[in-house]
Design a protein around this motif. Structure first.
Motif, PDB file in Angstrom:
ATOM      1  N   ALA A  74      39.534  31.214  19.390  1.00 14.90           N
ATOM      2  CA  ALA A  74      40.120  31.992  17.678  1.00 14.90           C
ATOM      3  C   ALA A  74      40.148  33.109  18.512  1.00 14.90           C
ATOM      4  CB  ALA A  74      38.720  31.841  16.870  1.00 14.90           C
ATOM      5  N   ALA A  75      39.780  34.341  18.791  1.00 20.89           N
ATOM      6  CA  ALA A  75      40.495  35.278  19.057  1.00 20.89           C
ATOM      7  C   ALA A  75      41.751  35.279  19.945  1.00 20.89           C
ATOM      8  CB  ALA A  75      39.488  36.481  20.230  1.00 20.89           C
ATOM      9  N   TYR A  76      41.788  34.739  21.174  1.00 24.77           N
ATOM     10  CA  TYR A  76      43.306  33.908  21.873  1.00 24.77           C
ATOM     11  C   TYR A  76      44.353  33.481  21.343  1.00 24.77           C
ATOM     12  CZ  TYR A  76      44.806  33.348  26.193  1.00 24.77           C
ATOM     13  OH  TYR A  76      45.189  34.037  27.814  1.00 24.77           O
ATOM     14  N   GLN A  77      43.904  32.624  20.270  1.00 25.32           N
ATOM     15  CA  GLN A  77      44.910  32.267  19.636  1.00 25.32           C
ATOM     16  C   GLN A  77      45.448  33.272  18.469  1.00 25.32           C
ATOM     17  OE1 GLN A  77      42.923  28.966  17.672  1.00 25.32           O
ATOM     18  NE2 GLN A  77      43.715  27.916  19.596  1.00 25.32           N
ATOM     19  N   LEU A  78      44.358  34.251  18.218  1.00 31.24           N
ATOM     20  CA  LEU A  78      45.236  35.306  16.894  1.00 31.24           C
ATOM     21  C   LEU A  78      44.771  36.131  17.913  1.00 31.24           C
ATOM     22  CD1 LEU A  78      41.734  33.611  14.509  1.00 31.24           C
ATOM     23  CD2 LEU A  78      44.521  33.809  14.363  1.00 31.24           C
TER      24      LEU A  78
END
Length: 177
Positions: free
Chosen positions: A110-114
Motif C-alpha cells: 500500500a505504501a509503495y502505491q500511495l
C-alpha cells in the motif's frame, strides 16, 4: 466499517502518545501485518484494503506531525522499508532493488502505491514507530528504545505496540544528564 473507526482512534492515540517524543523531520516506522489484522496468521491472509486504509491514515497523521513515514516489509524482503525518496536522500539511506508483493507486506505494498516517490531501503534508524501484529520493528528504531503502550491495543485482531527512543545516557555516576 469497524476497522476504519479503529484506525481513526489509533491515529488520535499516535498523535497523543508520540507528541514531544519525536522531532519534526524524524522517521516514524510502521510494521504491520494485515493478515493479523484480519484474524489470520502473519503472511498468510493479506488484506490489501486494510493496508491502504491504514497507510492512508498514517500518511496524513505523520505529515501533520512533520514526520517521514517508513513502512516495513516482511521477512521475505529482509524487512526492507518503503520510504519517500526525499527522506532516503536526507538521511543518506542506501536504496535497494525490490518491490513489495502482497504476501511480503500488505502495508508495504500500500505504501509503495500511495507514496509520491517511493523507494525501498534496507534499514533506517527511526525515532519511533508502531507495530501492528507483532512484526517486530525494533531493528529500525534508535537505541535506547522505550515501549509505548496504547489504550486501544488491538486493531482488528492484531496487537498494537509502539516504540519511541531517547539518547543514550553515557558517562556513569560523574555525568550530569
Amino acid at each position: 466499517m469497524e476497522i476504519e473507526l479503529e484506525i481513526d482512534r489509533l491515529m488520535g492515540e499516535i498523535e497523543d502518545l508520540f507528541q514531544g517524543k519525536v522531532d519534526s523531520q524524524d522517521i516514524f516506522v510502521l510494521g504491520c501485518s494485515t493478515s493479523e489484522m484480519a484474524g489470520g496468521k502473519i503472511g498468510k491472509a493479506s488484506r490489501p484494503e486494510y493496508g491502504k486504509l491504514l497507510v492512508n491514515a498514517l500518511i496524513k497523521t505523520t505529515s501533520k506531525m512533520g514526520l517521514f513515514l517508513a513502512v516495513q516489509g516482511c521477512e521475505h524482503i529482509n524487512r526492507s522499508l518503503v520510504i519517500e525518496r526525499q527522506a532516503a536522500k536526507k538521511y543518506g539511506l542506501e536504496i535497494v532493488s525490490v518491490v513489495p508483493a502482497l504476501h511480503a507486506g500488505g502495508a508495504a505494498v500500500a505504501a509503495y502505491q500511495l507514496f509520491k516517490d517511493p523507494v525501498m531501503v534496507e534499514h533506517v534508524q527511526a525515532s519511533a514507530g508502531i507495530d501492528i501484529g507483532d512484526t517486530h520493528i525494533g531493528m529500525h528504531i534508535k537505541y535506547v528504545q522505550i515501549p509505548v503502550r496504547f489504550k486501544h491495543n488491538q486493531l482488528g485482531f492484531a496487537r498494537v505496540n509502539g516504540l519511541s527512543s531517547r539518547p543514550k545516557l553515557i558517562g556513569g555516576e560523574r555525568a550530569n544528564y
